[in-house]
Design an enzyme around this catalytic site. Structure first.
Site, PDB file in Angstrom:
ATOM      1  N   CYS A 142      20.192  70.062  46.182  1.00 61.39           N
ATOM      2  CA  CYS A 142      20.384  71.168  45.245  1.00 61.39           C
ATOM      3  C   CYS A 142      19.053  71.596  44.613  1.00 61.39           C
ATOM      4  O   CYS A 142      18.162  72.023  45.327  1.00 61.39           O
ATOM      5  CB  CYS A 142      21.435  70.812  44.199  1.00 61.39           C
ATOM      6  SG  CYS A 142      22.097  72.293  43.357  1.00 61.39           S
ATOM      7  N   HIS A 235      26.131  69.901  47.100  1.00 60.44           N
ATOM      8  CA  HIS A 235      26.409  68.580  46.518  1.00 60.44           C
ATOM      9  C   HIS A 235      27.522  67.878  47.286  1.00 60.44           C
ATOM     10  O   HIS A 235      28.647  67.740  46.785  1.00 60.44           O
ATOM     11  CB  HIS A 235      26.849  68.733  45.062  1.00 60.44           C
ATOM     12  CG  HIS A 235      25.774  69.135  44.111  1.00 60.44           C
ATOM     13  ND1 HIS A 235      24.847  68.252  43.614  1.00 60.44           N
ATOM     14  CD2 HIS A 235      25.481  70.336  43.559  1.00 60.44           C
ATOM     15  CE1 HIS A 235      24.031  68.879  42.781  1.00 60.44           C
ATOM     16  NE2 HIS A 235      24.383  70.142  42.738  1.00 60.44           N
ATOM     17  N   GLU A 237      27.824  64.890  47.581  1.00 63.59           N
ATOM     18  CA  GLU A 237      28.130  63.645  46.856  1.00 63.59           C
ATOM     19  C   GLU A 237      29.162  63.843  45.754  1.00 63.59           C
ATOM     20  O   GLU A 237      29.680  62.858  45.201  1.00 63.59           O
ATOM     21  CB  GLU A 237      26.843  63.059  46.256  1.00 63.59           C
ATOM     22  CG  GLU A 237      26.348  63.721  44.983  1.00 63.59           C
ATOM     23  CD  GLU A 237      25.571  65.012  45.209  1.00 63.59           C
ATOM     24  OE1 GLU A 237      25.063  65.578  44.226  1.00 63.59           O
ATOM     25  OE2 GLU A 237      25.460  65.450  46.372  1.00 63.59           O
TER      26      GLU A 237
END
Length: 302
Positions: A142, A235, A237
């Site tokens: 990001c 993202h 994650e």
């Protein structure tokens, strides 16, 4: 195989409940194997949340991994207790005395500032320069991706009229790259950002390859041709509720932010979202660790 982290890091209990194999320092010392050394430069304000999210993905591979959490030498975290940072994080200056197989540089909620206006920008630039010689493959996430592309290649970020938030489908831009091995033809990546990249800027750089892009979110995964630097604008994650928590936080502050796209069922904020990017996330991190780090790093690199 396990991730090796300090036994009293709060993420340990969460990961063990999820059946992620976590190894203590004592047990790791008895194994005759060189683990992969991975440094995580965690720039997110919610340190514990980001640690858990990344460790969950790094721990779900057949490789033993030794983690070092890294903080900026000259930056004081406003959202995490100083004792916690001192206990679990090494400073950027401590980082420079070592070499690592891999490194992750996270996002940060500073993307609406000019890079040079970020108080730790000079420290981060030093880390990024260090990584080119002392880390075999670095993954930029990001804002970290925007920062890396700007610092290393002079590629600018551009402000969006409205925040980009939601889950966006992506397609490969090249065939046969190991980073996307096993991926479906289209795959989801969560996005949460105020800036974007221009594809033509990246295409002008001979040292970069665009691996994936989205019709809605633009270019999403880029790499250097030598595989030493990976840039992801999103993202993977993120947990199931992360985008919801960001949305509730911003609206509670009176901010006018868009509803995350393709996220809440029937766009109803009172309905529980479900994760449909988890498998993609695990495969992405497994591929990076295996094909870009483990298979390529010389044994005596460290």
């Amino acid at each position: 195989m396990p991730i090796k982290i300090q036994s009293d890091l709060p993420a340990v209990k969460i990961l063990e409940k999820e059946n992620i194999f976590v190894m203590t320092e004592k047990r790791a010392a008895t194994q005759d194997i060189r683990p992969l050394k991975i440094a995580i430069v965690n720039l997110m304000p919610t340190k514990e949340v980001t640690e858990t999210q990344l460790l969950r993905l790094l721990g779900n591979t057949p490789l033993q991994i030794e983690i070092s959490l890294v903080r900026m030498e000259n930056h004081v975290s406003k959202n995490t207790d100083a004792d916690y940072m001192d206990k679990f994080y090494i400073t950027s200056n401590e980082l420079y005395s070592q070499k690592f197989d891999g490194m992750i540089i996270t996002g940060a909620p500073v993307e609406q500032l000019a890079f040079e206006s970020v108080d730790y920008w000079n420290d981060l630039c030093k880390i990024m320069d260090y990584a080119r010689k002392n880390v075999f493959s670095t993954l930029y996430l990001c804002w970290g991706a925007f920062a890396g592309l700007y610092h290393h290649y002079g590629i600018k970020k551009y402000p969006l009229e409205r925040k980009m938030s939601g889950i966006f489908m992506n397609e490969r831009c090249t065939d046969g790259d190991a980073l996307l091995r096993g991926f479906d033809d289209t795959f989801p990546i969560p996005q949460s950002r105020h800036t974007t990249l221009h594809k033509e800027d990246i295409e002008k750089c001979r040292d970069l390859v665009i691996l994936a892009e989205s019709a809605e979110a633009g270019v999403t995964i880029i790499k250097s041709k030598d595989n030493r630097e990976i840039f992801m604008t999103g993202h993977l994650e993120y947990d199931t509720m992360t985008l919801a928590q960001e949305y509730y936080r911003d609206t509670d502050k009176g901010m006018k932010v868009p509803l995350p796209k393709n996220y809440f069922p029937t766009n109803n904020v009172n309905r529980m979202p479900t994760s449909y990017w988890r498998a993609t996330a695990h495969l992405f991190y497994s591929n990076w660790l295996n094909y870009y780090v483990y298979q390529e790093t010389p044994f005596n690199f460290i």
